[in-house]
Scaffold this active site. Structure first.
Site, PDB file in Angstrom:
ATOM      1  CG  ASP A   1      -2.030  -0.935   1.182  1.00  0.00           C
ATOM      2  OD1 ASP A   1      -2.882  -0.914   2.079  1.00  0.00           O
ATOM      3  OD2 ASP A   1      -2.082  -1.715   0.195  1.00  0.00           O
TER       4      ASP A   1
ATOM      5  CG  ASP B   1      -1.855   4.017   3.039  1.00  0.00           C
ATOM      6  OD1 ASP B   1      -3.068   4.220   2.898  1.00  0.00           O
ATOM      7  OD2 ASP B   1      -1.374   2.891   3.249  1.00  0.00           O
TER       8      ASP B   1
ATOM      9  CD1 TRP C   1     -11.155   0.457   1.678  1.00  0.00           C
ATOM     10  CD2 TRP C   1     -12.567  -0.942   2.722  1.00  0.00           C
ATOM     11  NE1 TRP C   1     -10.595   0.149   2.883  1.00  0.00           N
ATOM     12  CE2 TRP C   1     -11.446  -0.701   3.567  1.00  0.00           C
ATOM     13  CE3 TRP C   1     -13.582  -1.789   3.175  1.00  0.00           C
ATOM     14  CZ2 TRP C   1     -11.325  -1.288   4.824  1.00  0.00           C
ATOM     15  CZ3 TRP C   1     -13.456  -2.361   4.427  1.00  0.00           C
ATOM     16  CH2 TRP C   1     -12.344  -2.106   5.233  1.00  0.00           C
TER      17      TRP C   1
ATOM     18  CD  GLU D   1      -8.138  -5.818  -1.096  1.00  0.00           C
ATOM     19  OE1 GLU D   1      -9.313  -5.404  -0.962  1.00  0.00           O
ATOM     20  OE2 GLU D   1      -7.204  -5.445  -0.359  1.00  0.00           O
ATOM     21  CG  ASP D   2      -7.061  -7.538   2.852  1.00  0.00           C
ATOM     22  OD1 ASP D   2      -6.659  -6.720   3.694  1.00  0.00           O
ATOM     23  OD2 ASP D   2      -8.278  -7.769   2.670  1.00  0.00           O
TER      24      ASP D   2
ATOM     25  CG  MET E   1      -2.155   3.803   6.656  1.00  0.00           C
ATOM     26  SD  MET E   1      -3.877   3.337   6.779  1.00  0.00           S
ATOM     27  CE  MET E   1      -3.733   1.548   6.829  1.00  0.00           C
TER      28      MET E   1
ATOM     29  CG  HIS F   1      -5.899   7.322   3.918  1.00  0.00           C
ATOM     30  ND1 HIS F   1      -7.076   6.661   3.638  1.00  0.00           N
ATOM     31  CD2 HIS F   1      -5.000   6.358   4.221  1.00  0.00           C
ATOM     32  CE1 HIS F   1      -6.876   5.362   3.747  1.00  0.00           C
ATOM     33  NE2 HIS F   1      -5.630   5.151   4.112  1.00  0.00           N
TER      34      HIS F   1
ATOM     35  NE  ARG G   1     -13.553   3.391   2.690  1.00  0.00           N
ATOM     36  CZ  ARG G   1     -12.593   2.844   3.434  1.00  0.00           C
ATOM     37  NH1 ARG G   1     -11.325   2.943   3.072  1.00  0.00           N
ATOM     38  NH2 ARG G   1     -12.882   2.226   4.557  1.00  0.00           N
TER      39      ARG G   1
END
Ligand code: UD2
Ligand code: MN
Length: 287
Positions: free
Chosen positions: A137, A139, A199, A202-203, A229, A232, A234
């Site tokens: 990712d 971030d 969102w 998927e992981d 992280m 942020h 969404r």
């Protein structure tokens, strides 16, 4: 001098393998995101040892693995500047033979992180015989450079202790943030699903694939695996998809046909920056 020269050339041609533990690691790192960072400034600060496209090979030993770092991306340039500023020096100290691939989703359609990462895997392999893939990712910044960005005997979950989750796993099966799979491991699980739009999930689906096919994952300890992280909200066009949690229960039925072997995308643009290779991809968002 002649013999000395000849001797010099022969040793230069035969670099030894890099040690399993890189010698110049520093351990805990100071990471902050208040400093304004731009790609131009970061290029000056960390770009001098890089080859075009964000490529690096250790100058004095041969890495055991060739590592492609795949970053799913859209409209996160501030995060990318921080990522490049912090990660390139870490990766050089870790003596990685690596390339950084920023895989941008073309257009404003619903974001599909996993499909971008599948495409990044395929596009990186066209350039160099990478045998290891880190999916990162944009971030997520490591707080300890002993967290090696390479592949292990089992798929690796690097981001085990994230500040956002008070530095411990929110749930034991978490396999998000930053992971690495060897080329063989990734092929065995048929990559990521291509059908997680928006969102979430998927992981978890990849975690299921790994447990079905490879039976285990590996992790660094919770101190070495600490991350920050970048804060942020969404993003637009990456709304939570209420279907996704149900899809995560179906991995056993879907993973053999939904993944690398069914991947369709269109490369719209490839740009080589000193700090990274930028590949913009149309992921054919369903109507
Ligand atoms: C969590 C997971 C993340 C992913 C996500 C659900 C951790 C530490 N992170 O992060 O791996 O599973 O949940 O999908 O467990 N991105 C863009 N532009 C966008 C949207 C996303 O570049 O408009 C990329 C970017 O690399 C980002 C990543 O996709 O870091 C994940 O998106 P996120 O950061 O919004 O997800 P987050 O923080 O909830
Ligand atoms: Mn995030």
């Amino acid at each position: 001098t002649r013999t000395a020269e000849v001797h010099q050339n022969s040793t230069a041609g035969t670099l030894g393998p890099c040690p399993d533990t890189p010698p110049d690691l520093v351990g805990p790192l100071h990471v902050e995101f208040d400093t304004k960072r731009t790609l131009d400034r970061v290029r000056e600060q960390v770009g001098s040892f890089l080859q075009l496209g964000g490529r690096f090979k250790p100058p004095n030993c041969v890495s055991k693995q060739k590592v492609a770092i795949i970053i799913p991306f859209r409209n996160r340039y501030e995060h990318l500047s921080h990522w490049l500023y912090y990660l390139h020096p870490i990766l050089m100290r870790q003596q990685v033979d690596y390339g950084v691939y920023v895989i941008n989703q073309d257009g404003e359609g619903l974001f599909n992180k996993a499909k971008l990462m599948n495409a990044g895997h395929v596009e990186a392999l066209k350039e160099y015989d990478y045998d290891c893939f880190v999916f990162a990712d944009v971030d997520m910044i490591p707080l300890d450079d002993q967290n090696l960005y390479r592949c292990f005997d089992s798929p690796r979950h690097l981001a085990v202790a994230v500040d956002k989750f008070n530095f411990h796993l929110p749930y034991n099966n978490l396999f998000g943030g930053v992971i690495s799979l060897s080329k063989d491991q990734f092929l065995k699980v048929n990559g990521f699903s291509n059908t997680f739009w928006g969102w979430g999930g998927e992981d978890d689906d990849l975690y299921n694939r790994v447990m079905i096919r490879l039976k285990s994952i590996s992790r660094p300890d919770s101190m070495i695996g600490r991350y920050k992280m970048i804060k942020h909200n969404r993003d637009l066009h990456n709304e939570v998809n209420p279907q996704n949690p149900y899809k995560v229960r179906e991995t056993i039925h879907t993973f053999k046909t939904d993944g690398l072997n069914s991947l369709k995308y269109t490369v719209k643009e490839v740009k080589k920056d000193r700090l990274f290779t930028f590949i913009s991809v149309d992921v054919h968002v369903p109507p």
